[in-house]
Design a protein around this motif. Structure first.
Motif, PDB file in Angstrom:
ATOM      1  N   SER A 174       0.826  -1.207   0.000  1.00 19.21           N
ATOM      2  CA  SER A 174       0.000   0.000   0.000  1.00 19.21           C
ATOM      3  C   SER A 174       0.857   1.252   0.000  1.00 19.21           C
ATOM      4  N   ALA A 175       1.951   1.227   0.769  1.00 13.90           N
ATOM      5  CA  ALA A 175       2.849   2.380   0.796  1.00 13.90           C
ATOM      6  C   ALA A 175       3.470   2.608  -0.575  1.00 13.90           C
ATOM      7  N   HIS A 176       3.817   1.516  -1.248  1.00 19.21           N
ATOM      8  CA  HIS A 176       4.435   1.620  -2.570  1.00 19.21           C
ATOM      9  C   HIS A 176       3.452   2.220  -3.573  1.00 19.21           C
ATOM     10  N   LEU A 177       2.202   1.759  -3.537  1.00 18.45           N
ATOM     11  CA  LEU A 177       1.202   2.230  -4.484  1.00 18.45           C
ATOM     12  C   LEU A 177       0.816   3.681  -4.217  1.00 18.45           C
ATOM     13  N   ALA A 178       0.749   4.036  -2.923  1.00 14.42           N
ATOM     14  CA  ALA A 178       0.249   5.355  -2.575  1.00 14.42           C
ATOM     15  C   ALA A 178       1.303   6.446  -2.645  1.00 14.42           C
ATOM     16  N   ARG A 179       2.553   6.118  -2.341  1.00 10.52           N
ATOM     17  CA  ARG A 179       3.547   7.152  -2.163  1.00 10.52           C
ATOM     18  C   ARG A 179       4.736   7.091  -3.103  1.00 10.52           C
ATOM     19  N   ALA A 180       5.065   5.905  -3.594  1.00  3.80           N
ATOM     20  CA  ALA A 180       6.319   5.761  -4.344  1.00  3.80           C
ATOM     21  C   ALA A 180       6.217   6.360  -5.731  1.00  3.80           C
ATOM     22  N   GLN A 181       7.356   6.722  -6.268  1.00  4.45           N
ATOM     23  CA  GLN A 181       7.421   7.225  -7.618  1.00  4.45           C
ATOM     24  C   GLN A 181       7.332   6.064  -8.603  1.00  4.45           C
ATOM     25  N   SER A 182       7.228   6.401  -9.856  1.00  7.03           N
ATOM     26  CA  SER A 182       7.265   5.353 -10.869  1.00  7.03           C
ATOM     27  C   SER A 182       8.649   4.702 -10.854  1.00  7.03           C
ATOM     28  N   ALA A 183       8.738   3.524 -11.470  1.00  2.00           N
ATOM     29  CA  ALA A 183      10.017   2.812 -11.480  1.00  2.00           C
ATOM     30  C   ALA A 183      11.124   3.669 -12.086  1.00  2.00           C
ATOM     31  N   GLY A 184      10.786   4.420 -13.130  1.00  2.00           N
ATOM     32  CA  GLY A 184      11.779   5.274 -13.776  1.00  2.00           C
ATOM     33  C   GLY A 184      12.251   6.392 -12.867  1.00  2.00           C
ATOM     34  N   ASP A 185      11.302   6.998 -12.127  1.00  2.81           N
ATOM     35  CA  ASP A 185      11.651   8.076 -11.204  1.00  2.81           C
ATOM     36  C   ASP A 185      12.556   7.574 -10.084  1.00  2.81           C
ATOM     37  N   ARG A 186      12.211   6.401  -9.538  1.00  2.10           N
ATOM     38  CA  ARG A 186      13.017   5.875  -8.444  1.00  2.10           C
ATOM     39  C   ARG A 186      14.422   5.536  -8.923  1.00  2.10           C
ATOM     40  N   ALA A 187      14.506   4.968 -10.112  1.00  2.00           N
ATOM     41  CA  ALA A 187      15.823   4.623 -10.654  1.00  2.00           C
ATOM     42  C   ALA A 187      16.666   5.886 -10.851  1.00  2.00           C
ATOM     43  N   ASP A 188      16.025   6.954 -11.296  1.00  2.00           N
ATOM     44  CA  ASP A 188      16.734   8.213 -11.522  1.00  2.00           C
ATOM     45  C   ASP A 188      17.221   8.806 -10.203  1.00  2.00           C
ATOM     46  N   ILE A 189      16.370   8.752  -9.181  1.00  2.00           N
ATOM     47  CA  ILE A 189      16.752   9.269  -7.865  1.00  2.00           C
ATOM     48  C   ILE A 189      17.900   8.460  -7.280  1.00  2.00           C
ATOM     49  N   THR A 190      17.789   7.140  -7.371  1.00  2.00           N
ATOM     50  CA  THR A 190      18.860   6.274  -6.852  1.00  2.00           C
ATOM     51  C   THR A 190      20.163   6.555  -7.565  1.00  2.00           C
ATOM     52  N   ARG A 191      20.098   6.749  -8.875  1.00  2.00           N
ATOM     53  CA  ARG A 191      21.305   7.029  -9.650  1.00  2.00           C
ATOM     54  C   ARG A 191      21.933   8.359  -9.207  1.00  2.00           C
ATOM     55  N   LYS A 192      21.114   9.376  -9.007  1.00  2.00           N
ATOM     56  CA  LYS A 192      21.631  10.682  -8.572  1.00  2.00           C
ATOM     57  C   LYS A 192      22.323  10.585  -7.218  1.00  2.00           C
ATOM     58  N   LEU A 193      21.753   9.793  -6.351  1.00  2.00           N
ATOM     59  CA  LEU A 193      22.271   9.713  -4.988  1.00  2.00           C
ATOM     60  C   LEU A 193      23.482   8.799  -4.854  1.00  2.00           C
ATOM     61  N   THR A 194      23.566   7.793  -5.699  1.00  2.00           N
ATOM     62  CA  THR A 194      24.665   6.824  -5.570  1.00  2.00           C
ATOM     63  C   THR A 194      25.864   7.164  -6.445  1.00  2.00           C
ATOM     64  N   GLU A 195      25.671   7.992  -7.446  1.00  2.00           N
ATOM     65  CA  GLU A 195      26.798   8.395  -8.287  1.00  2.00           C
ATOM     66  C   GLU A 195      27.572   9.498  -7.576  1.00  2.00           C
ATOM     67  N   THR A 196      28.747   9.189  -7.109  1.00  2.00           N
ATOM     68  CA  THR A 196      29.564  10.182  -6.405  1.00  2.00           C
ATOM     69  C   THR A 196      31.027   9.985  -6.733  1.00  2.00           C
ATOM     70  N   THR A 197      31.736  11.087  -6.785  1.00  2.00           N
ATOM     71  CA  THR A 197      33.187  11.034  -7.054  1.00  2.00           C
ATOM     72  C   THR A 197      33.976  11.187  -5.755  1.00  2.00           C
ATOM     73  N   MET A 198      33.254  11.222  -4.621  1.00  2.00           N
ATOM     74  CA  MET A 198      33.916  11.391  -3.334  1.00  2.00           C
ATOM     75  C   MET A 198      34.800  10.178  -3.027  1.00  2.00           C
ATOM     76  N   LEU A 199      35.947  10.439  -2.436  1.00  2.00           N
ATOM     77  CA  LEU A 199      36.867   9.375  -2.048  1.00  2.00           C
ATOM     78  C   LEU A 199      37.154   9.484  -0.562  1.00  2.00           C
ATOM     79  N   MET A 200      37.264   8.351   0.082  1.00  2.00           N
ATOM     80  CA  MET A 200      37.585   8.330   1.510  1.00  2.00           C
ATOM     81  C   MET A 200      38.575   7.203   1.732  1.00  2.00           C
TER      82      MET A 200
END
Length: 482
Positions: free
Chosen positions: A200-226
């Motif tokens: 129910s949470a997925h149907l009511a609140r989540a973005q489309s599969a494409g939107d979620r993939a785009d958000i995940t890509r934005k957040l996980t793509e990083t050039t930071m080094l530690m």
């Protein structure tokens, strides 16, 4: 929930400059070693504590909370806050931060979100304070199924982290984004379509599969080094990769994961080994490997099962009911599923009421339920009296103090130490928040703005105008036009 993993990472990052050895231990997942590196502060009497010791007190409290010593953690947090009496800004932020993590460990998500939202919109909070609060807010929103709000908090955190000199913040954000992606793919898999809470949470609140993939890509793509990469970060990433493989039905991932939970050296305190087993059970069901799920579920001890039936842990209740069906016990499964549905519904009703997205909190008044959690038991009675009499213009500190049989000075000191503001300042803040709530309510009573303010005990037009703009960065009339 997996929040303790990120609490350890965030505690390490927050203390990296002041307590580098403690930070290294936390980032490596060695919470016991981290505790031992700062526990010397416990031997010092209050009059021998120096300014730098407030960081050590917070650190030993964080480690205690991770190890499951909740009462010790609360006492150390209070000692740290007491050291900051006189610095209202720091005390206010520290109080919200400490109470927020304590509440999260107790699964009190609504009050947790309010604590961290206050930090995000507090001008006195440092960038590191805000980063920690945004990441914690994302954890809370995810746990109650508000994934869009969780993603928004992470995107806001990533923007701030990109400007921060410490690369670890950005790496933790990337890891958490990957965590969300894996956890959501498991819990919304076709084979878990009867997991009503997540479906129910997925149907009511989540973005489309494409939107979620785009958000995940934005957040996980990083050039930071530690360098070196913190062990806890690397371990969690490897764990998530194997979990994703299991959810795809790849049996090759079973042995390493089972080995991990059988010798949980990386899952100490706060029930982390138990939560990892539930992760594996759900991933196995998602991948069609019900036999694996049943084997892992059998490894859950009675003590862990007691933890599993605590409030808001409906994943465990769902897993038990799902595997009862697989074992051919439909009657038992139905009873267990009813328990699961009841707990999921209770959690939604209790923990999401009034819970709003972090990024929009500046445009609405925040309910103050979290304040009670930040006060000691005795002074919660004073807070309750304030709330019950907030509409009285003549409400004053002397009257409140008399209600709990303490002096005005004692009342003021207790409030300052616990929440970073005096009773008078709290009354003013609560009145302004209540006025704002009424102005934002489409069904509010007719009348002028000042009529609304008067109903909440605020009788001065100049105090309304100045206080309202200072609190919300806009005028009451601008609020109505929203």
């Amino acid at each position: 929930m997996f929040s303790t993993i990120y609490f350890a990472l965030l505690s390490g990052l927050a203390q990296k400059n002041r307590l580098p050895t403690y930070a290294t231990a936390m980032l490596d997942g060695a919470s016991e070693r981290a505790y031992c590196l700062v526990d010397d502060v416990l031997e010092r009497p209050a009059h021998k504590l120096v300014e730098a010791d407030d960081a050590r007190l917070v650190a030993v409290a964080d480690a205690s909370l991770l190890l499951g010593y909740e009462q010790d953690a609360e006492e150390m947090y209070r000692r740290a806050q007491k050291m900051n009496v006189g610095d209202d800004n720091r005390l206010r932020v520290l109080s919200c931060r400490n109470a927020g993590w304590q509440l999260m460990m107790r699964d009190r998500y609504g009050a947790t979100a309010k604590c961290f939202a206050r930090i995000v919109h507090d001008d006195a909070a440092s960038p590191a304070d805000v980063l920690e609060a945004l990441i914690a807010s994302a954890l809370v929103h995810h746990q109650v199924g508000r994934q869009r709000d969780a993603d928004d908090s992470l995107l806001q955190a990533a923007e701030l982290a990109d400007m921060h000199e410490e690369p670890g913040w950005r790496l933790v954000i990337a890891l958490l984004a990957h965590e969300f992606d894996v956890q959501l793919r498991i819990r919304t898999a076709t084979t878990l379509s009867d997991h009503a809470f997540w479906s129910s949470a997925h149907l009511a609140r989540a973005q489309s599969a494409g939107d979620r993939a785009d958000i995940t890509r934005k957040l996980t793509e990083t050039t930071m080094l530690m360098s070196p990469m913190p062990a806890l970060l690397a371990q969690r990433h490897e764990y998530l990769e194997r979990l994703a493989m299991l959810a795809r039905g790849e049996r090759i991932a079973v042995a390493p994961l089972v080995e991990l939970v059988s010798h949980p050296k990386h899952f100490r305190g706060a029930g982390q080994a138990f939560l990892a087993k539930i992760d594996i059970v759900l991933a196995s069901i998602a991948g069609g490997l019900d036999d694996v799920a049943d084997t892992v579920l059998a490894k859950i001890s009675r003590a862990e099962a007691d933890t599993g039936t605590r409030r808001c842990n409906f994943d465990y209740l769902y897993s038990v009911s799902k595997l009862a069906v697989w074992r051919g016990n439909p009657t038992e499964a139905l009873k267990l599923y009813a328990n699961y549905a009841s707990e999921a519904l209770r959690c939604l009703r209790c923990e999401t009421q009034g819970l709003g997205a972090t990024q929009s909190a500046a445009s609405r008044a925040l309910p103050a339920d979290d304040i009670s959690a930040r006060l000691t038991v005795k002074y919660r009675r004073a807070y309750r009296y304030i709330v019950e009499n907030l509409d009285r213009a003549d409400l004053n500190t002397r009257e409140i103090a008399s209600q709990i049989d303490v002096t005005e000075r004692a009342l003021q000191l207790a409030f300052k130490r616990s929440i970073g503001m005096s009773p008078h300042a709290l009354i003013r803040k609560l009145r302004l928040e209540s006025i704002r709530n009424d102005l934002l309510n489409d069904e509010r009573m007719q009348g002028s703005i000042f009529d609304t303010a008067s109903r909440w005990g605020l009788k001065s037009r100049s105090a309304l105008a100045k206080g309202y703009r200072r609190e919300f960065n806009e005028s009451p009339s601008e609020t109505i036009q929203r």
